[in-house]
Design an enzyme around this catalytic site. Structure first.
Site, PDB file in Angstrom:
ATOM      1  N   ASP A  49     -22.423  -4.442 -18.790  1.00 34.86           N
ATOM      2  CA  ASP A  49     -21.704  -5.701 -18.732  1.00 34.86           C
ATOM      3  C   ASP A  49     -21.939  -6.457 -17.440  1.00 34.86           C
ATOM      4  OD1 ASP A  49     -20.475  -5.242 -21.210  1.00 34.86           O
ATOM      5  OD2 ASP A  49     -18.969  -3.973 -20.282  1.00 34.86           O
ATOM      6  N   CYS A  83      -1.777 -23.239  11.744  1.00 35.29           N
ATOM      7  CA  CYS A  83      -1.854 -24.052  10.529  1.00 35.29           C
ATOM      8  C   CYS A  83      -3.228 -23.889   9.901  1.00 35.29           C
ATOM      9  CB  CYS A  83      -1.594 -25.528  10.841  1.00 35.29           C
ATOM     10  SG  CYS A  83      -2.826 -26.265  11.930  1.00 35.29           S
ATOM     11  N   ASP A 141     -15.804  -7.005 -24.322  1.00 36.29           N
ATOM     12  CA  ASP A 141     -16.658  -5.888 -24.687  1.00 36.29           C
ATOM     13  C   ASP A 141     -15.787  -4.896 -25.460  1.00 36.29           C
ATOM     14  OD1 ASP A 141     -18.946  -4.171 -24.687  1.00 36.29           O
ATOM     15  OD2 ASP A 141     -17.949  -2.998 -23.130  1.00 36.29           O
ATOM     16  N   ASP A 160     -16.647  -3.796 -19.071  1.00 34.85           N
ATOM     17  CA  ASP A 160     -16.564  -2.546 -18.328  1.00 34.85           C
ATOM     18  C   ASP A 160     -17.899  -1.838 -18.473  1.00 34.85           C
ATOM     19  OD1 ASP A 160     -15.494  -0.156 -17.108  1.00 34.85           O
ATOM     20  OD2 ASP A 160     -15.475   0.685 -19.121  1.00 34.85           O
TER      21      ASP A 160
END
Length: 818
Positions: A719, A116, A523, A715
């Site tokens: 960035d 669990c 972008d 990209d």
């Protein structure tokens, strides 16, 4: 473990034998260890260290069960501990351990014994406290663990032994072994469920007779016969089917933790013990029906939850199984040899026939073909791969034979990186899951206190039998299982569904944050456009030859991953000179030395600054093109015009995002008129060009200061800072490694329409998670007072608790049909 320095030295003339190996302890030594609570002498530091390792690993049975002392080295260490030591060997680690840096290592493990969410919490907390362990996270769906450690401070075998000390088994991830473990887990669960189901059905039929006898009358010998028969039928359910609850509860109590199975085990044992007592006594109320139903319904819920986990794990397992077992390697003479992929090394030449799976990352050196990358990127159509282009391990060669040069193998491949990122996302817990764990951890303690108060209150107002029945109902009805399952099941189902679409979730908080986003910032190059510009024209200055201008530009850009740089290198061909001392000025361009001359390429003003002249402005600029300048210390040398195209689904994706109430912006370092042109075509109202990375970052922070939640889609290297600063970030699948490292999600398919799917899935996941939370909390708020007030019988409580957990799992599985 008591330190050796705390023990007195062995007396002179001592004939004391070493408890570990049996040799005499040298006089004056002080080596010793505490084993099973007793101080035991050791003859040397080696025996002391091994004894301490045996105790730490919980293997003291080695001493209790050995029949004689042996002085052979292999007999002085338990088999299980010797097996763990093997994992410290570098030749064995190369298959499953990735070297992150000189001393930092990362490995994928499988954990056995997880039942669990509380088990995961216990393992993460226990291992995370070990000195030298940097990170330890367990994937809820696959039970795979991501481990990062400093090998200078701790060995892998010590970590595995520490996991074994709390009752779990850990070993390196192996897909075949994981499949076998899942089959065994399912078989054991089915057997336990079958025994509990048969037992509960038989006991319930007899219980109906007992209940009827209470109202209509029943002879005493018949009542006693039915009770003893129920006892016999309940024994297999309590002793076999419920074993997992006892083991988990005992592990928690040994670690002084109150897990979810503690009240479960307490309720089962207490109800069964009371029933046995009353059966032997010949009076009182028995709870055989409640016990068997409770175990059966609880096992049913956990079986369905286990099935959901296995199905959710199929995506990750499919990624791992994509690589073939063998590959066709070509030797220096061009002869073929079949070798296991584990023997492939960078630089090897490999033949990939049509229909075969590409065994590793590399480049095409002979042939051309179409390659199916659908399982990796979600792109259904095969893509063309020709001489010099990249091949990804796990893709399938469709048409023609290819000869490739291996570039990356093992943990360094794209496939392994995707698998690691997916595991990381599923093992990291979003804010809602952390909140649920905190509540669940305190809930058990509160529940036990409430049960004790209820017992005392009812006992003071009524008899013990009634007080016990009400207390048992309280223990059974209020279980935090549903609360702990509310978030993990939803997140696992959602990440699996998105991965099938080619949207890879790499961070646990990504879906939760994306669902709350108010702004999406794009972008331009490589994001809204294809990012694969082509050199459309070259204009030289001062008699420089076109070929020479391209060669100089390519020399500077050869190491760049920017789309413009790749386009210039591709246009230049193979005759490219060497460049040294290359420096990148983000947002402006590159500078370097070629044949003892300094050159710059990039923005006109950046290039002109090298010769200290005014930047030349072109009078033939058009919005659809990008102009790049090349110059040296004498002045401008050449202009390069590059063109790129808008992605065909960009406008539709932007419109869909706006229709969902999101504000869309475009920020780019390209010329303002080119950015405006792309924004107009894509349907973006707010667009800003000519921005440096710092400008983008300032714009992002300005939005965040106004309370907005920003999703950044980008990209490339420029960035990376903005991706890292955004609340949630997405990188295109063809982006740089730096962008991927900064991003929370990756669009492997490179289709912007899947970004819209990601937003929809994120919002739906958050809605379902909140529904699960509301149900789990609301159920306990209603059920607990009813049980404490005596309005619920134990069997009603068993049905209610099991239904609560089952509802949470089934609700989360709706995300799989996305």
């Amino acid at each position: 473990m008591q330190a050796a320095a705390d023990f007195p030295a062995a007396p002179a003339g001592s004939s004391v034998a070493c408890f570990h190996c049996g040799l005499s302890v040298p006089p004056g030594t002080h080596y010793a260890a505490v084993i099973d609570g007793q101080r035991q002498p050791m003859c040397c530091h080696g025996c002391e260290a091994v004894a301490e390792a045996i105790v730490a690993a919980g293997l003291t049975d080695f001493y209790r069960h050995r029949t004689t002392l042996s002085r052979r080295a292999e007999d002085l260490i338990p088999e299980s501990l010797r097996g763990l030591k093997l994992y410290d060997r570098p030749d064995l680690q190369k298959n499953f351990v990735r070297a992150e840096s000189e001393h930092i290592r990362e490995a994928a493990l499988i954990l056995e014994g997880i039942v669990c969410a509380a088990c995961i919490w216990l393992n993460e907390r226990h291992v995370g406290r070990l000195l030298g362990v940097l990170e330890f996270r367990v994937n809820y769906s696959t039970h795979r663990a991501r481990l990062r450690w400093d090998e200078r401070q701790i060995k892998l075998s010590d970590i595995l032994a520490a996991i074994g000390a709390i009752g779990y088994i850990a070993h390196p991830f192996d897909p075949n072994r994981q499949e076998a473990l899942q089959k065994r887990e399912r078989a054991v669960a089915l057997r336990r469920l079958a025994v509990a189901g048969l037992g509960s059905m038989q006991v319930m039929m007899l219980a109906v007779g007992l209940y009827a006898g209470e109202y209509q009358g029943m002879e005493e010998w018949i009542r006693e016969l039915l009770r003893w028969t129920c006892l016999i039928l309940t024994v297999p359910v309590v002793t076999y089917s419920a074993q997992s609850f006892y083991r988990a509860a005992w592990r928690d109590l040994r670690r002084r933790q109150l897990g979810m199975d503690v009240p479960v085990a307490l309720a089962i044992v207490a109800a069964f013990a009371a029933s046995v007592w009353y059966t032997g006594k010949g009076g009182g109320e028995v709870y055989y029906d409640s016990v068997t139903m409770f175990v059966f319904f609880l096992l049913t819920g956990r079986f369905l939850e286990m099935t959901a986990r296995h199905r959710a794990a199929q995506i990750s397992e499919a990624l791992v199984r994509m690589l073939p077992a063998t590959a066709t390697r070509l030797n220096t003479a061009g002869e073929e040899e079949i070798v296991p992929i584990a023997e492939l090394a960078p630089g090897d030449r490999v033949l990939v026939r049509p229909g075969e799976t590409i065994p590793a990352d590399g480049t095409v050196i002979e042939g051309a073909s179409n390659v199916d990358e659908s399982l990796l990127t979600g792109e259904s159509l095969p893509v063309s791969r020709q001489l010099g282009e990249v091949l990804i391990g796990g893709a399938v060669n469709v048409d023609s034979p290819l000869v490739m040069r291996v570039e990356k193998v093992g943990a360094d491949t794209v496939l392994s990186a995707i698998s690691r990122l997916l595991d990381r996302a599923q093992s990291e817990k979003p804010r809602l899951a952390l909140l649920a764990d905190r509540i669940a951890g305190r809930f058990v303690a509160v529940l036990l206190v409430v049960a004790a108060v209820v017992l005392a209150a009812w006992w003071s107002l009524s008899d013990f039998d009634t007080a016990f029945r009400v207390t048992l109902s309280v223990l059974v009805v209020s279980c935090p299982c549903a609360l702990s399952l509310a978030t993990p099941t939803a997140m696992v189902a959602a990440t699996g569904a998105l991965t099938r679409l080619g949207v890879l979730t790499t961070r646990g908080h990504a879906l939760e944050t994306l669902a709350q986003a108010t702004h999406v910032i794009f972008d331009k190059t490589g994001t809204l456009t294809f990012g694969r510009p082509r050199v459309a024209a070259v204009e030289t200055v001062g008699g420089l030859e076109t070929r020479r201008g391209l060669a100089l530009a390519a020399a500077l850009e050869r190491g760049s991953e920017h789309p413009v740089g790749r386009a210039l290198v591709e246009a230049a061909g193979e005759s490219i000179p060497s460049a040294t001392d290359i420096r990148n000025t983000p947002g402006n361009g590159l500078e370097g030395w070629i044949e003892d001359r300094r050159y710059r390429i990039g923005r006109p003003e950046f290039v002109a600054a090298l010769s200290q002249t005014a930047a030349t402005e072109r009078d033939d600029l058009d919005a659809a093109s990008t102009w790049v300048a090349l110059g040296d210390e004498a002045g401008l040398l050449a202009w390069f015009r590059l063109t790129d195209a808008l992605r065909p689904d960009a406008a539709a994706a932007v419109a869909a995002l706006r229709a969902r109430g999101l504000t869309v912006e475009l920020l780019s370092g390209d010329r303002p008129d080119a950015v405006t042109h792309i924004a107009r075509e894509a349907g973006i109202a707010t667009a800003t060009g000519g921005m440096s990375p710092q400008d983008k970052l300032e714009r992002l922070r300005a939005l965040q200061q106004r309370g907005t939640v920003v999703a950044m889609v980008g990209d490339g290297i420029n960035d990376a800072p903005v991706l890292a600063a955004a609340q949630v970030s997405l990188a295109m699948g063809n982006g740089t490694q730096l962008a991927h490292a900064s991003a929370d999600m990756i669009l492997l398919s490179e289709r912007l329409e899947h970004l819209v799917d990601g937003v929809d899935m994120a919002r739906r996941t958050l809605t379902i998670t909140r529904e699960n939370f509301a149900w789990a909390i609301g159920y306990n708020l209603i059920a607990l007072p009813l049980a404490a007030g005596g309005w619920l019988t134990p069997w009603m409580s068993a049905i209610g608790m099991s239904f609560s957990s089952l509802l949470v799992v089934v609700n989360a599985l709706r995300l799989r049909r996305f």
